[in-house]
Design an enzyme around this catalytic site. Sequence first.
Site, short mmCIF file in Angstrom:
data_model
loop_
_atom_site.label_atom_id
_atom_site.label_comp_id
_atom_site.label_asym_id
_atom_site.label_seq_id
_atom_site.Cartn_x
_atom_site.Cartn_y
_atom_site.Cartn_z
CG ASP A 2 5.22 12.90 5.00
OD1 ASP A 2 5.64 12.31 4.00
OD2 ASP A 2 5.16 11.64 5.63
CE1 TYR A 37 1.64 0.52 4.38
CE2 TYR A 37 -0.33 -1.51 4.78
CZ TYR A 37 1.15 -0.64 5.23
OH TYR A 37 1.87 -1.43 5.82
CB CYS A 66 -13.79 16.13 12.95
SG CYS A 66 -13.72 15.13 11.00
CB SER A 111 6.22 1.08 10.00
OG SER A 111 6.71 2.53 9.59
S1 SF4 Z 1 -18.90 16.35 8.73
FE1 SF4 Z 1 -17.73 14.56 9.16
S2 SF4 Z 1 -16.00 15.22 8.33
FE2 SF4 Z 1 -16.71 16.80 8.93
S3 SF4 Z 1 -17.02 17.81 11.00
FE3 SF4 Z 1 -18.31 16.17 10.97
S4 SF4 Z 1 -16.91 14.15 11.82
FE4 SF4 Z 1 -15.60 15.71 10.50
#
Ligand code: SF4
Length: 464
Positions: free
Chosen positions: A323, A33, A373, A134
């Site tokens: 990266d 991968y 998030c 890893s």
């Molecule tokens: S909709 Fe999905 S990607 Fe967007 S902030 Fe909420 S959990 Fe994260």
Amino acid sequence: MAASTPTLPAGAPPAFHLLAKPTGATCNLDCAYCFFLSKEMLYPGSRFRMADELLEEYIRQLIEGHRVPEVAVAWQGGEPTLMGIDFFERSIAYVEKYRKPGMQVMYSIQTNGTLIDDAWAAFFKRHDFLVGISIDGPQAMHDAYRVDKGGQPTFDKVMRGLRVLQAHGVEYNTLTTLHHANADHPVEVYRFLRDECASNFIQFIPIIERVPETAIDLVDTPVVAAEPGQVSTAPWSSWRDRPLYKQEGALVTDRSLRPEQYGDFLNGVFDEWVRRDVGRVYVQMFDVALANWAGEPPGLCVHSKTCGLALAIEHNGDLYACDHFVEPDYRLGNILESPMIELVASPQQVKFGQDKFDTLPNFCRACDVRFACHGGCPKDRFLTTPDGEPGLNYLCAGFKRFFHHIDEPMRIMAGLLRQQRAPAEIMRWAHERDRRQAAAFAAAGRNDPCPCGSGKKFKHCHGR
Ligand code: SF4
Ligand code: SF4
């Protein structure tokens, strides 16, 4: 010709993180991968070895570009140990040459571990390296994709390298990629890392291999639609020869982690961790989440509001935005031609980092877990939202599943932190919740709502 020392440009950050790839994408393994292998095509004809002149220039500019007392010198690959110990000894000599008074330099290296012997371990110990190994879990899960150039498994060699590090008392952590072969086994993977590898700093990285529709005949494994509803298969050919250094397309390989799998994996690990390992085992994703719940800087770009301070430098001095964006469009310049700090502070790079927030779809802006998030990494934002806006993260469903699952314990741990108490006290809460739930299960009738809160009848849920 070395770039001259600049006066610091306006808006230059006091610190930044740079991953250096002294062998470019070159590696002694051939993990199925690995997205870096195709990046060899960015530098046709190259020997992929960082020259000594560049090494000195890199260290000098890295140190001069920092206005904080701590600098990280971080090596990655490909496989950086292919450069040999002498190369790294010289890097340390250059650090000593340019180090400012009082400056602390922290060395780290990410390696597949297969070449580590006593000489390497003694070197790492001598210079206080933090070594990232890893490893993808127990033998069968690791060997599913992490093979050498001859297609042979590598688990035994990695474990041998790990044992040598342990014997020399080298500080190490583990990095585990999540994919089709291990993502359905969270507890098994976590216990292996904790108990067999004795890793108390654990990172998980989702494998998401995008494939452009125009290149499916070059992929060595079936591909599936990133969004549900459509499945296609592709003939096998040479994956290593693929022209895929650009991340494009709405297909992913079947090796890739599926979004819900990611959420379930993290939930499975969290449920084990929160009962017995808080304060003892550091799982990066949980610490990042706790920081976001506590309103502190999360320390991981993926779940920060903006990014752009984690760059990558190739074996020839080319500097890239990240990266994960070692692609022609994200090449900022070369440090032999332009001072590193000017590239780091360039409008192009500032925009790259700010775009993480500015391009968030409205669906994310209205999301109840956005604070935790922040839309994830832009490289994975290739879905459309339910209302048709582009730019939703492929892992969204998994993020939601995980962040909702941990909400209550995270609130409690953040509260403990505010009271200057140890988050590890959460473990008592987890055990008490287990005890109450067991009592509720024992008392539930077959047709009662399940006490776990699923909304199903007990007989169709935990009473089954
Ligand atoms: S909709 Fe999905 S990607 Fe967007 S902030 Fe909420 S959990 Fe994260
Ligand atoms: S693009 Fe992704 S990995 Fe790169 S700095 Fe931004 S969030 Fe981090």
